[in-house]
Design a protein around this motif. Structure first.
Motif: not given
Length: 343
Positions: A22-24, A29-30, A52-54, A90-91
């Motif tokens: 997961v890349l959050a 950032d992503i 994964a993002a808002a 990763i976040g």
């Protein structure tokens, strides 16, 4: 955010699958970290990536070939991670205490080599039949097991138009072949008002066909196709025209056993050539290098092949398929025509 995404934030309606990275974070950032993570995962093709993002809308437009999910509610993190099979997050550092999986702080310097070292090699997963095979057999529409059956189902077309989704798929010269059998890839051409009544669609996407015409559907493999067919059944939209698992068709047209396989577009051309029409017309196969972008009218989507595919694999299959085809071949995709000629 829709109702389905709200449920996903609570760990529901999540796509199950391979061990997941997961890349959050934010869109920015992503974007910053994606190249390094993509490069690392190309060395480990059996891992799945989730972004994964808002806010997911813009992310889906920019990364159309990736799995985009909303960030979970804080109370649902454990369920969300467990359901997805997450092995690495990763976040931002604020997430480190929420993740029982491995964690990498996204504010630190990250390299493909560092990430690849955190991901041990995985064995090739065993290809198990879907638990829904019985339901698919009863209600999933007619299964087509051979090229002969497929040719009969299509009415033995004299001309087949094969359209990928690149900008050349809207070449006006295609209007000269309105009576041909039409093959298309995935479903993202809907809404373009151009050649939207295909006879056959080649896809590995879980998107449902529209409520109107239901074309034949071809999936690269049975492992990919059966869960999607179950989704179609739950929505009361089985492919009534029939479906094909290309890895099971007789005689075979491509090797689909490895971690990297040909794209649906290349498989479409291989099937078209194997059906032995008098003519094949190819457009929209721009090898993700068209100056106008990935799709017609869309300059925002990130271009390039996804991790499971490559131009080399596609060109090898297309070159082989067309070299054994005795009919007329018309290629309206300049990139493909030039690449095939540059042996």
């Amino acid at each position: 955010m829709g109702f389905a995404e709200e449920l996903q934030r609570f760990g529901l309606l999540l796509p199950l699958g391979s061990p997941t990275v997961v890349l959050a974070g934010t869109h920015g950032d992503i974007d910053r970290l994606y190249p390094a993570i993509d490069a690392a995962l190309r060395q480990h093709p059996h891992y799945r990536l989730v972004l994964a993002a808002a806010e997911t809308g813009a992310m889906r437009k920019y990364y159309p070939h990736e799995l985009i999910l909303p960030l979970p509610h804080s109370v649902a993190w454990q369920r969300w991670l467990r359901r997805l099979g997450v092995v690495l997050v990763i976040g931002p550092s604020a997430l480190s205490g929420l993740s029982p999986a491995g964690f990498v702080d996204s504010s630190k310097a990250i390299t493909p080599t560092m990430l690849a070292a955190l991901l041990p090699p995985l064995a090739v997963p065993e290809r198990k039949p879907s638990r829904g095979s019985f339901l698919i057999g009863l209600f999933g529409g007619p299964a087509i097991a051979s090229l002969h059956e497929l040719a009969e189902k299509l009415g033995k077309p004299r001309t087949i138009v094969c359209l990928g989704n690149g900008p050349s798929s809207e070449d006006p010269r295609l209007a000269d072949f309105s009576d041909a059998a039409l093959f298309r890839v995935n479903w993202n051409w809907r809404g373009r008002n151009w050649l939207t009544a295909p006879d056959m669609v080649f896809t590995a996407d879980p998107d449902l066909p529209g409520a109107g015409r239901r074309p034949l559907i071809a999936f690269p493999t049975a492992v990919v196709g059966r869960p999607i067919l179950l989704r179609h059944l739950r929505a009361m939209r089985p492919p009534s025209a029939g479906y094909v698992f290309i890895d099971e068709i007789d005689p075979p047209v491509a090797d689909l056993a490895g971690p990297m396989i040909a794209t649906n577009g290349a498989l479409m051309i291989a099937i078209a050539a194997a059906l032995e029409p008098e003519r094949i017309v190819i457009a929209g196969m721009d090898l993700y290098q068209h100056p106008e972008g990935r799709y017609p009218g869309d300059t925002t989507a990130l271009d390039g092949y996804s991790r499971q595919h490559s131009a080399e694999i596609d060109l090898k299959l297309v070159r082989s398929a067309l070299s054994g085809f005795d009919g007329e071949t018309i290629i309206l995709s300049d990139n493909l025509r030039l690449a095939l000629a540059a042996r």
